[in-house]
Design a protein around this motif. Structure first.
Motif, PDB file in Angstrom:
ATOM      1  N   ASN A   1       6.152   5.396   8.652  1.00  0.00           N
ATOM      2  CA  ASN A   1       7.493   5.200   8.120  1.00  0.00           C
ATOM      3  C   ASN A   1       8.422   6.281   8.651  1.00  0.00           C
ATOM      4  O   ASN A   1       8.125   6.953   9.626  1.00  0.00           O
ATOM      5  N   ASP A   2       9.564   6.445   8.024  1.00  0.00           N
ATOM      6  CA  ASP A   2      10.479   7.527   8.378  1.00  0.00           C
ATOM      7  C   ASP A   2      11.065   8.102   7.096  1.00  0.00           C
ATOM      8  O   ASP A   2      10.981   7.494   6.023  1.00  0.00           O
ATOM      9  N   ALA A   3      11.654   9.284   7.209  1.00  0.00           N
ATOM     10  CA  ALA A   3      12.126  10.019   6.032  1.00  0.00           C
ATOM     11  C   ALA A   3      13.170   9.235   5.245  1.00  0.00           C
ATOM     12  O   ALA A   3      13.158   9.223   4.019  1.00  0.00           O
ATOM     13  N   SER A   4      14.079   8.562   5.945  1.00  0.00           N
ATOM     14  CA  SER A   4      15.167   7.876   5.245  1.00  0.00           C
ATOM     15  C   SER A   4      14.645   6.726   4.383  1.00  0.00           C
ATOM     16  O   SER A   4      15.091   6.534   3.248  1.00  0.00           O
ATOM     17  N   SER A   5      13.685   5.950   4.903  1.00  0.00           N
ATOM     18  CA  SER A   5      13.165   4.819   4.121  1.00  0.00           C
ATOM     19  C   SER A   5      12.353   5.303   2.928  1.00  0.00           C
ATOM     20  O   SER A   5      12.433   4.730   1.835  1.00  0.00           O
ATOM     21  N   VAL A   6      11.575   6.377   3.108  1.00  0.00           N
ATOM     22  CA  VAL A   6      10.755   6.890   2.008  1.00  0.00           C
ATOM     23  C   VAL A   6      11.624   7.498   0.913  1.00  0.00           C
ATOM     24  O   VAL A   6      11.427   7.227  -0.275  1.00  0.00           O
ATOM     25  N   THR A   7      12.613   8.319   1.302  1.00  0.00           N
ATOM     26  CA  THR A   7      13.481   8.923   0.280  1.00  0.00           C
ATOM     27  C   THR A   7      14.319   7.862  -0.423  1.00  0.00           C
ATOM     28  O   THR A   7      14.595   7.975  -1.620  1.00  0.00           O
TER      29      THR A   7
ATOM     30  N   VAL B   1       4.776  17.268  -3.486  1.00  0.00           N
ATOM     31  CA  VAL B   1       4.111  16.246  -2.690  1.00  0.00           C
ATOM     32  C   VAL B   1       4.221  16.592  -1.211  1.00  0.00           C
ATOM     33  O   VAL B   1       5.306  16.933  -0.725  1.00  0.00           O
ATOM     34  N   LEU B   2       3.104  16.487  -0.509  1.00  0.00           N
ATOM     35  CA  LEU B   2       3.088  16.615   0.951  1.00  0.00           C
ATOM     36  C   LEU B   2       2.812  15.245   1.529  1.00  0.00           C
ATOM     37  O   LEU B   2       1.874  14.561   1.111  1.00  0.00           O
ATOM     38  N   CYS B   3       3.623  14.817   2.493  1.00  0.00           N
ATOM     39  CA  CYS B   3       3.402  13.527   3.144  1.00  0.00           C
ATOM     40  C   CYS B   3       3.371  13.703   4.654  1.00  0.00           C
ATOM     41  O   CYS B   3       4.360  14.147   5.249  1.00  0.00           O
ATOM     42  N   LEU B   4       2.243  13.366   5.263  1.00  0.00           N
ATOM     43  CA  LEU B   4       2.118  13.275   6.715  1.00  0.00           C
ATOM     44  C   LEU B   4       2.184  11.787   7.036  1.00  0.00           C
ATOM     45  O   LEU B   4       1.224  11.046   6.833  1.00  0.00           O
ATOM     46  N   ASP B   5       3.349  11.345   7.510  1.00  0.00           N
ATOM     47  CA  ASP B   5       3.640   9.920   7.626  1.00  0.00           C
ATOM     48  C   ASP B   5       3.693   9.514   9.095  1.00  0.00           C
ATOM     49  O   ASP B   5       4.575   9.932   9.837  1.00  0.00           O
ATOM     50  N   PHE B   6       2.752   8.662   9.488  1.00  0.00           N
ATOM     51  CA  PHE B   6       2.666   8.213  10.876  1.00  0.00           C
ATOM     52  C   PHE B   6       3.239   6.805  11.053  1.00  0.00           C
ATOM     53  O   PHE B   6       3.190   6.263  12.152  1.00  0.00           O
TER      54      PHE B   6
ATOM     55  N   LYS C   1       0.827  -1.208   0.000  1.00  0.00           N
ATOM     56  CA  LYS C   1       0.000   0.000   0.000  1.00  0.00           C
ATOM     57  C   LYS C   1       0.864   1.263   0.000  1.00  0.00           C
ATOM     58  O   LYS C   1       0.612   2.194  -0.761  1.00  0.00           O
ATOM     59  N   SER C   2       1.871   1.289   0.878  1.00  0.00           N
ATOM     60  CA  SER C   2       2.745   2.469   0.930  1.00  0.00           C
ATOM     61  C   SER C   2       3.529   2.627  -0.359  1.00  0.00           C
ATOM     62  O   SER C   2       3.753   3.748  -0.832  1.00  0.00           O
ATOM     63  N   PHE C   3       3.942   1.495  -0.941  1.00  0.00           N
ATOM     64  CA  PHE C   3       4.643   1.576  -2.226  1.00  0.00           C
ATOM     65  C   PHE C   3       3.754   2.196  -3.297  1.00  0.00           C
ATOM     66  O   PHE C   3       4.246   2.894  -4.189  1.00  0.00           O
ATOM     67  N   ALA C   4       2.445   1.949  -3.233  1.00  0.00           N
ATOM     68  CA  ALA C   4       1.534   2.502  -4.238  1.00  0.00           C
ATOM     69  C   ALA C   4       1.578   4.026  -4.228  1.00  0.00           C
ATOM     70  O   ALA C   4       1.699   4.664  -5.281  1.00  0.00           O
TER      71      ALA C   4
ATOM     72  N   ARG D   1      13.354   4.795  -1.088  1.00  0.00           N
ATOM     73  CA  ARG D   1      12.465   4.170  -2.069  1.00  0.00           C
ATOM     74  C   ARG D   1      12.243   5.083  -3.272  1.00  0.00           C
ATOM     75  O   ARG D   1      12.220   4.620  -4.415  1.00  0.00           O
ATOM     76  N   LEU D   2      12.078   6.378  -3.026  1.00  0.00           N
ATOM     77  CA  LEU D   2      11.881   7.314  -4.137  1.00  0.00           C
ATOM     78  C   LEU D   2      13.102   7.338  -5.051  1.00  0.00           C
ATOM     79  O   LEU D   2      12.964   7.426  -6.279  1.00  0.00           O
ATOM     80  N   ARG D   3      14.289   7.241  -4.470  1.00  0.00           N
ATOM     81  CA  ARG D   3      15.511   7.197  -5.296  1.00  0.00           C
ATOM     82  C   ARG D   3      15.526   5.921  -6.148  1.00  0.00           C
ATOM     83  O   ARG D   3      15.886   5.954  -7.325  1.00  0.00           O
ATOM     84  N   LEU D   4      15.149   4.784  -5.547  1.00  0.00           N
ATOM     85  CA  LEU D   4      15.103   3.533  -6.296  1.00  0.00           C
ATOM     86  C   LEU D   4      14.070   3.599  -7.419  1.00  0.00           C
ATOM     87  O   LEU D   4      14.228   2.945  -8.449  1.00  0.00           O
TER      88      LEU D   4
END
Length: 270
Positions: free
Chosen positions: A28-34, A21-26, A3-6, A36-39
């Motif tokens: 994950n954390d910034a490092s894992s999301v960024t 993009v605005l993300c209010l993330d309850f 779901k988060s990958f979607a 994934r975005l790089r990948l």
């Protein structure tokens, strides 16, 4: 369940297209999301300039509401994501009752929508399929409050490093009715397919549309298996001189769809 990958695939498309993009993330954390975005192919400059990532960790005070209001007023967000609705409500001091769900929707989600962003909320379902229903865990008002579409994700193949993952997306609600004409059997609207290549440091994301064995959608329109077409194209590029049957055998997917994909790729000059 991917779901988060979607939403991260959607965020990558928006960022690569010049949007914000605005993300209010309850959850994950910034490092894992960024990471994934790089990948997924987003350049660091786009992430730094146009991704506003927030990890809320306290009550939704008047000051916090004012800050959020100012943020969406001053910046034009194409996509706004709230990941982890259950955790979000707990963090903000709300319970999963119909009354508090309505309050959460009014205080947090509606301001994002009114600011012009496409709003995505990510939630969990109960583990038992028999008692799951069409809405997320907790109050039924979660489904009633949705103006737009709601999707349920069912994993077909678990995703991980150096492997392919597939999740079936089921259309649980479509209030304007603009997506229902595309759904296939069992209300499947698409399959999200992720292909990880650790050596290259990439994740390839594809949405496969539902269709029948004859290559037509449920409505009878022309259907193109674009996800399989892309996989076959990449395989042929990486294995010059391969035969048609070799490419069809090497790539995952239904044989009928793979043969249709090869036919379309040859017909259109790819």
């Amino acid at each position: 369940s991917m779901k988060s990958f979607a939403w991260q695939v959607a965020a990558a498309e928006v960022l690569n297209d010049g949007g914000s993009v605005l993300c209010l993330d309850f959850e994950n954390d910034a490092s894992s999301v960024t990471h994934r975005l790089r990948l997924l192919g987003v350049q660091p400059e786009a992430i730094l300039d146009r991704l506003c990532y927030i990890n809320p960790d306290g009550a939704f005070t008047k000051e916090a509401k004012a800050m959020l209001k100012a943020l969406v007023r001053d910046r034009e967000f194409t996509l706004a994501v709230v990941d982890g609705i259950t955790d979000a409500m707990a963090t903000l001091g709300l319970e999963e009752t119909n009354k508090d769900v309505a309050k959460f929707d009014r205080q947090l989600l509606k301001p994002l929508t009114k600011a012009g962003a496409a709003v995505v909320q990510v939630d969990h379902v109960v583990k038992s399929k028999e008692t799951r229903g069409r809405w997320a865990i907790g109050a039924q008002h979660k489904l009633a409050a949705v103006t737009g579409a709601q999707f349920v994700f069912e994993v077909i193949k678990a995703f991980g490093e150096d492997r392919e993952g597939v999740a079936k997306m089921i259309l649980a609600k479509d209030k304007p009715g603009k997506l229902r004409k595309y759904q296939g059997a069992g209300k499947v609207i698409a399959q999200l397919r992720l292909l990880s290549n650790l050596q290259e440091g990439t994740i390839l994301a594809m949405l496969d549309l539902p269709g029948r064995e004859d290559g037509k959608t449920e409505e009878g329109d022309g259907f193109q298996p674009t996800g399989i077409m892309e996989r076959i194209s990449l395989y042929v590029e990486q294995h010059p001189g391969t035969s048609q049957n070799g490419a069809i055998t090497a790539v995952a997917g239904k044989t009928a769809y793979k043969r249709l994909a090869v036919e379309i790729l040859c017909r259109d000059g790819y």
